[in-house]
Write a protein that holds these residues in place. Structure first.
Motif, short mmCIF file in Angstrom:
data_model
loop_
_atom_site.label_atom_id
_atom_site.label_comp_id
_atom_site.label_asym_id
_atom_site.label_seq_id
_atom_site.Cartn_x
_atom_site.Cartn_y
_atom_site.Cartn_z
N VAL A 191 52.76 33.37 12.15
CA VAL A 191 51.61 32.47 11.98
C VAL A 191 51.33 32.21 10.51
O VAL A 191 51.28 33.14 9.69
CB VAL A 191 50.33 33.07 12.61
CG1 VAL A 191 49.22 32.02 12.62
CG2 VAL A 191 50.60 33.59 14.02
N TYR A 193 48.46 30.32 8.07
CA TYR A 193 47.06 29.89 8.15
C TYR A 193 46.79 28.82 7.11
O TYR A 193 47.04 29.01 5.92
CB TYR A 193 46.14 31.10 7.93
CG TYR A 193 46.36 32.14 9.01
CD1 TYR A 193 45.66 32.10 10.20
CD2 TYR A 193 47.33 33.12 8.84
CE1 TYR A 193 45.90 33.03 11.21
CE2 TYR A 193 47.58 34.05 9.84
CZ TYR A 193 46.86 34.00 11.01
OH TYR A 193 47.12 34.91 12.01
N GLN A 215 53.91 29.23 14.14
CA GLN A 215 52.59 28.73 14.53
C GLN A 215 51.75 28.40 13.29
O GLN A 215 51.67 29.20 12.36
CB GLN A 215 51.88 29.77 15.38
CG GLN A 215 52.69 30.11 16.62
CD GLN A 215 51.89 30.84 17.67
OE1 GLN A 215 50.67 30.78 17.72
NE2 GLN A 215 52.60 31.52 18.55
N GLN A 216 51.16 27.24 13.32
CA GLN A 216 50.30 26.82 12.22
C GLN A 216 48.87 26.81 12.74
O GLN A 216 48.52 25.97 13.54
CB GLN A 216 50.70 25.44 11.73
CG GLN A 216 52.15 25.40 11.25
CD GLN A 216 52.60 24.00 10.85
OE1 GLN A 216 51.82 23.20 10.35
NE2 GLN A 216 53.86 23.71 11.08
N HIS A 217 48.09 27.78 12.27
CA HIS A 217 46.72 27.88 12.76
C HIS A 217 45.74 27.29 11.76
O HIS A 217 45.69 27.72 10.61
CB HIS A 217 46.36 29.33 13.08
CG HIS A 217 47.07 29.84 14.30
ND1 HIS A 217 46.82 31.07 14.84
CD2 HIS A 217 48.01 29.27 15.09
CE1 HIS A 217 47.59 31.24 15.91
NE2 HIS A 217 48.33 30.16 16.07
N GLN A 218 44.98 26.32 12.22
CA GLN A 218 43.99 25.70 11.34
C GLN A 218 42.72 26.53 11.32
O GLN A 218 42.05 26.70 12.32
CB GLN A 218 43.68 24.29 11.83
CG GLN A 218 44.72 23.29 11.37
CD GLN A 218 44.28 21.85 11.56
OE1 GLN A 218 43.14 21.57 11.93
NE2 GLN A 218 45.19 20.94 11.30
N ARG A 235 40.62 35.27 12.78
CA ARG A 235 41.83 34.77 13.43
C ARG A 235 43.02 35.72 13.24
O ARG A 235 43.81 35.91 14.16
CB ARG A 235 42.22 33.41 12.85
CG ARG A 235 41.48 32.28 13.49
CD ARG A 235 41.62 31.03 12.67
NE ARG A 235 40.82 29.99 13.27
CZ ARG A 235 41.24 29.23 14.28
NH1 ARG A 235 42.46 29.39 14.78
NH2 ARG A 235 40.46 28.32 14.79
N ASP A 239 44.99 37.28 16.25
CA ASP A 239 46.42 37.02 16.40
C ASP A 239 47.21 38.33 16.47
O ASP A 239 48.16 38.45 17.24
CB ASP A 239 46.93 36.13 15.27
CG ASP A 239 46.44 34.69 15.41
OD1 ASP A 239 46.01 34.33 16.52
OD2 ASP A 239 46.47 33.95 14.41
#
Ligand SMILES: *Cc1c(COP(=O)(O)O)cnc(C)c1O
Length: 489
Positions: A191, A193, A215-218, A235, A239
């Motif tokens: 991930v 961020y 995964q690109q988490h905003q 987050r 995660d």
């Protein structure tokens, strides 16, 4: 085998015949003086009109004449080439060198930077390794050292000059991938961020380096468009509970969209606690470190693991100049080093500092000269002053626009970018502002661009060119007010 004398004579004659035509490639001294004078006349004509150049120029054919001149076996005059260039390249479209070009990230190149390019092009030194170009490599080293000091990086940090922020980002993320030892089986669970304002070159770089599936988490942003550290922490914990593998925190030191600076110190603290890679995108904002306001806004930038700067934006050199800095200099080398038998002579003691071992390019533009020459001749003081001036001008523009009752403004500029829009008394605001921007572009005196913030249409107002001064800002605000008033009637 004994050489056949006739055969040799035949080859000599042939070579001599070809040499007569090939000689055209080598301009003699007289030709060089004449050609240089013609080019200088062209550039002087261009520069003398800068202040009256519109930010954008729409023409009926937008440079189509050029395509009527195919490349042929016999050349044409330099005069014709320069005329075609003036009419079809210099004239239509947006004019980044214009002081009233306020779109995207406004840029401009100092004359010394252009002369640096000329020097580099004529001498054409190979800057990929120390063996071939010891001076070229040292010259780049001087620049990287200066940039490291500017952002507070340790001596052991390393860096490389690349074509721009996009490629610099790619190098930074490749280094992060190698240092953290990500393997294909980890990609989908890894991930990164970022925020909705992170530059799209990050997603593009991830895709190109094979990490498109990570995964690109905003992370949530506050009302200034800055990443919220509490949400980031929450987050990451969540995660980890899900069995995912957080690996990079991506902070922006000046977003393209809003000019906002993420809380770098808080992000660095989280990165350290969580043992994540901290990347800072300072492509637009990094050189504001030269100013007091910038140093306050960018506090914590020195704690990045990797950092991207764009000299072709805030250091006023021609397009094609970005920089990556990596705190652990060895890591940059380990992530990019490859060699080959035919390069065996170049493996000097210095090869760990060879630019070709610190980036994706082998043969590369000797772009250091366009940075070094102006910095050498002008010193950093004028840059500091220009960037301070831009901060003042952006604040001035913001405050002038705030006096117009129909104007809704985005956050006060952290550096030199903000957004605004009109709220018309009747009708749809997005529609009104779209029409306003079209009017302004057709008028051409100033050139602005638009964006979306929170799903709504905003016009951006970035100030960066060293050629933009107070009178240009006044012209911009007056033009915007007039056009908006005319549209409301
Ligand atoms: C311009 C920009 C980039 C991309 O850099 P290029 O030099 O255009 O490749 C990345 N991040 C930010 C914040 C930028 O402003």
């Amino acid at each position: 085998m004994a050489a056949d004398t006739n055969r040799l004579m035949e080859l000599q004659e042939q070579a001599a015949r070809f040499a007569r035509d090939a000689k055209l490639l080598e301009a003699d001294q007289g030709e060089r003086r004449d050609a240089l004078a013609q080019v200088a006349e062209h550039t002087e004509g261009f520069l003398s009109q800068l202040d009256t150049q519109p930010g954008y120029r729409q023409t009926p054919d937008m440079g189509a004449e050029l395509e009527g001149f195919d490349i042929e076996s016999v050349g044409r005059s330099l005069e014709l080439a320069l005329k075609l260039f003036a009419d079809n390249v210099d004239y239509p479209g947006s004019h980044p060198t214009s002081p009233t070009h306020f779109a995207y990230i406004p840029v401009s190149a100092t004359y010394y930077s252009a002369l640096g390019d000329f020097l580099a092009a004529v001498t054409n030194r190979f800057s990929g390794n120390f063996f071939a170009g010891p001076g070229a490599v040292r010259l780049e080293k001087v620049l990287i050292k200066w940039m490291k000091q500017l952002v507070g990086f340790p001596q052991a940090a390393s860096g490389n000059l690349l074509s721009g922020g996009s490629l610099a980002t790619q190098s930074a993320l490749v280094t992060a991938r190698e240092v953290l030892g990500l393997k294909p089986r980890d990609f989908e669970d890894s991930v990164i961020y970022l925020t909705e304002h992170t530059h799209h070159c990050v997603t593009k770089a991830l895709h190109i380096i094979g990490l498109g599936n990570c995964q690109q988490h905003q992370v949530a942003i506050d009302e200034y468009g800055r990443m919220m550290p509490e949400d980031l922490s929450r987050r990451i914990q969540e995660d980890r509970r899900k069995g995912l593998k957080p690996w990079v925190i991506l902070g922006s030191a000046g977003t393209t969209n809003l000019g906002s600076v993420d809380p770098l110190t808080a992000l660095a603290d989280i990165a350290r606690q969580q043992q994540l890679w901290f990347h800072v995108d300072a492509a637009y904002g990094g050189f504001f470190q030269l100013t007091e306001v910038g140093r306050q806004a960018l506090a914590g930038i020195d704690r990045a693991d990797s950092l991207v700067l764009d000299p072709h934006k805030s250091l006023y050199v021609p397009f094609g100049t970005g920089a990556v800095l990596i705190r652990d200099g060895q890591a940059l080398y380990r992530s990019h080093m490859h060699s080959a038998d035919y390069l065996q002579d170049t493996m000097t003691d210095e090869h760990m500092h060879d630019p070709s071992n610190l980036g994706p390019e082998l043969t590369r533009h000797f772009r250091a000269v366009r940075l070094w020459l102006p910095l050498m001749v002008l010193g950093t003081r004028p840059y500091e002053a220009a960037l301070n001036e831009k901060i003042c001008l952006a604040r001035y523009a913001y405050e002038r626009l705030s006096e117009i009752p129909e104007v809704e403004l985005g956050p006060y500029p952290d550096l030199s970018i903000f957004v605004f829009r009109f709220l018309p008394s009747k009708g749809d605001a997005d529609d009104f502002n779209t029409r306003l921007l079209t009017e302004l572009t057709q008028d051409g005196r100033i050139f602005l661009s638009s964006t979306q913030v929170g799903g709504r249409y905003f016009i951006r107002f970035p100030v960066l060119s060293f050629r933009t001064h107070l009178d240009h800002i006044d012209l911009a605000i007056d033009t915007i007010s007039q056009k908006a008033a005319a549209l409301s009637c």
